[in-house]
Design a protein around this motif. Sequence first.
Motif: not given
Length: 76
Positions: A21-29, A31-39, A51-53
Amino acid sequence: MIALAYRPFLDPLPIGNSPAWTLLFIPLVVLVSIAFKTIKLRDLNKLPRQAATLSIQIFVFMGATAALLWLLTRWA
């Protein structure tokens, strides 16, 4: 009737003994990075690299924090 008795915060669902279940952190991180950097970015051409950085930084600091907490609990 059993569904009415479920209290999400008081009776969490069991996740089992598997750490998968800890693998679910990968898409969460990511997607949060993409959303934050988009703003935050003015030029979206820089979005994938930024976003990758940010994702890598989050993973590194989460790992360092987990290691530090693990060490602190072993010494206590």
